[in-house]
Write a protein that holds these residues in place. Structure first.
Motif, mmCIF file in Angstrom:
data_model
loop_
_atom_site.group_PDB
_atom_site.id
_atom_site.type_symbol
_atom_site.label_atom_id
_atom_site.label_comp_id
_atom_site.label_asym_id
_atom_site.label_seq_id
_atom_site.Cartn_x
_atom_site.Cartn_y
_atom_site.Cartn_z
ATOM 1 N N GLU A 199 75.073 39.964 37.349
ATOM 2 C CA GLU A 199 74.450 38.652 37.186
ATOM 3 C C GLU A 199 75.394 37.669 36.503
ATOM 4 O O GLU A 199 75.401 36.481 36.832
ATOM 5 C CB GLU A 199 73.148 38.770 36.393
ATOM 6 N N ILE A 203 76.482 34.016 37.887
ATOM 7 C CA ILE A 203 76.431 32.775 37.098
ATOM 8 C C ILE A 203 77.774 32.052 37.190
ATOM 9 O O ILE A 203 77.822 30.840 37.407
ATOM 10 C CB ILE A 203 76.091 33.076 35.625
ATOM 11 N N GLN A 206 78.248 30.267 40.234
ATOM 12 C CA GLN A 206 77.210 29.242 40.416
ATOM 13 C C GLN A 206 76.193 29.650 41.485
ATOM 14 O O GLN A 206 75.714 28.820 42.249
ATOM 15 C CB GLN A 206 77.835 27.883 40.739
ATOM 16 N N SER A 208 73.389 31.491 40.505
ATOM 17 C CA SER A 208 72.260 31.963 39.720
ATOM 18 C C SER A 208 71.603 30.787 39.011
ATOM 19 O O SER A 208 72.271 29.808 38.655
ATOM 20 C CB SER A 208 72.721 33.004 38.686
ATOM 21 N N ASP A 209 70.292 30.880 38.805
ATOM 22 C CA ASP A 209 69.582 29.837 38.067
ATOM 23 C C ASP A 209 69.509 30.149 36.576
ATOM 24 O O ASP A 209 68.904 29.402 35.808
ATOM 25 C CB ASP A 209 68.170 29.654 38.622
ATOM 26 N N ILE A 210 70.130 31.253 36.153
ATOM 27 C CA ILE A 210 70.154 31.598 34.732
ATOM 28 C C ILE A 210 71.106 30.647 34.013
ATOM 29 O O ILE A 210 72.159 30.279 34.545
ATOM 30 C CB ILE A 210 70.578 33.062 34.547
ATOM 31 N N ASN A 211 70.725 30.230 32.805
ATOM 32 C CA ASN A 211 71.531 29.317 32.007
ATOM 33 C C ASN A 211 72.992 29.761 31.992
ATOM 34 O O ASN A 211 73.290 30.905 31.631
ATOM 35 C CB ASN A 211 70.977 29.290 30.576
ATOM 36 N N PRO A 212 73.928 28.882 32.375
ATOM 37 C CA PRO A 212 75.347 29.254 32.410
ATOM 38 C C PRO A 212 75.876 29.795 31.087
ATOM 39 O O PRO A 212 76.865 30.539 31.071
ATOM 40 C CB PRO A 212 76.041 27.937 32.781
ATOM 41 N N ALA A 215 76.793 33.445 30.688
ATOM 42 C CA ALA A 215 78.037 34.045 31.171
ATOM 43 C C ALA A 215 79.115 34.075 30.093
ATOM 44 O O ALA A 215 80.211 34.571 30.332
ATOM 45 C CB ALA A 215 78.552 33.280 32.388
ATOM 46 N N PHE A 221 74.341 36.846 27.310
ATOM 47 C CA PHE A 221 73.548 37.069 28.512
ATOM 48 C C PHE A 221 72.205 37.698 28.157
ATOM 49 O O PHE A 221 71.152 37.253 28.633
ATOM 50 C CB PHE A 221 74.290 37.967 29.498
#
Length: 260
Positions: A199, A203, A206, A208-212, A215, A221
């Motif tokens: 995941e 990220i 770019q 993934s919708d997880i907060n950058p 990473a 994470f």
């Protein structure tokens, strides 16, 4: 720079010691109605609990507030702030009634973001919260503004308070490395590490919708995706079912009951 940081740390430690001597015990024996009103208005996690679990949640909050000092640094700590901090502490460990934050003695509340020298003025401020180390070991620093926004804007997948308390959970096994060995059963550790690295790669690409910010490293994470898990479990389960499932195992909580 090192001299400046050391001076600030010494000043903070002295200030905290003096204020601790003056602080009176103000935690009530019974859960105040005003605290409950704040929970009902802003803490979705609490709102969907059964009456019995709400009572247990409140008791855990009172225990936290009676054992951990909360002090404002150039800002006033309100009852709302106390509720948000205590709720942030209880939510990740709610399935572990005997859990105690042994690596925490105090929460220092700053009025806004701060920089690496703990200053909240100037244009280098970007830190929302942190778990202290060295001379600040046992202390958590939080931005008051970020703490409040984490609960008032409950649908944005972010919660600074929860983020920092998850770091403490991560640290409880001796290392802040994104692998909460005190929470995860052994058979889930390697699948979690593999999933985490996959995941993080997404990220960085770019995808993934997880907060950058997740990473940055494995510890960040774990904290970031835990915010997602507790704030928008419905979206996490829909978009990242494997992450949702393994976090359910780690926290021993089925969060889909608390959909926003």
């Amino acid at each position: 720079m090192n001299f400046i940081i050391a001076t600030i740390i010494i000043a903070l430690a002295a200030w905290f010691f003096i204020s601790g001597l003056k602080r009176k015990k103000t935690i009530p024996d019974a859960f105040p109605a005003t605290y409950r009103n704040t929970l009902e208005e802003y803490v979705h996690y609490y709102k969907v609990l059964s009456p019995e679990d709400k009572t247990r949640f409140e008791a855990s909050m009172l225990h936290f507030l009676s054992t951990i000092a909360i002090e404002g640094v150039k800002t006033e700590v309100t009852d709302e702030d106390r509720v948000f901090i205590a709720a942030s502490a209880v939510i990740p460990i709610f399935a572990f009634p005997e859990w105690k934050y042994k690596n925490l003695t105090a929460v220092l509340l700053y009025p806004d973001t701060f920089d690496e020298t703990y200053q909240f003025e100037g244009n280098r401020r970007s830190i929302l919260g942190m778990v202290g180390s060295g001379d600040l070991n046992g202390k958590m620093l939080l931005s008051q503004q970020a703490l409040r926004e984490g609960f008032i804007n409950s649908g944005d997948r972010s919660n600074t308070g929860i983020h920092e308390f998850v770091h403490l959970l991560d640290k409880s096994d001796g290392m802040t490395d994104g692998v909460p060995e005190t929470l995860l059963k052994h058979q889930y550790v390697m699948p979690w590490v593999k999933l985490m690295h996959e995941e993080i790669r997404k990220i960085m690409e770019q995808h993934s919708d997880i907060n950058p910010y997740g990473a940055t490293n494995e510890a960040e994470f774990f904290a970031v995706v835990s915010e997602y898990f507790f704030e928008r479990p419905d979206l996490l389960q829909e978009r990242h079912p494997a992450l949702y499932d393994i976090l359910t195992q780690a926290f021993h909580q089925q969060m889909n009951k608390a959909e926003a």
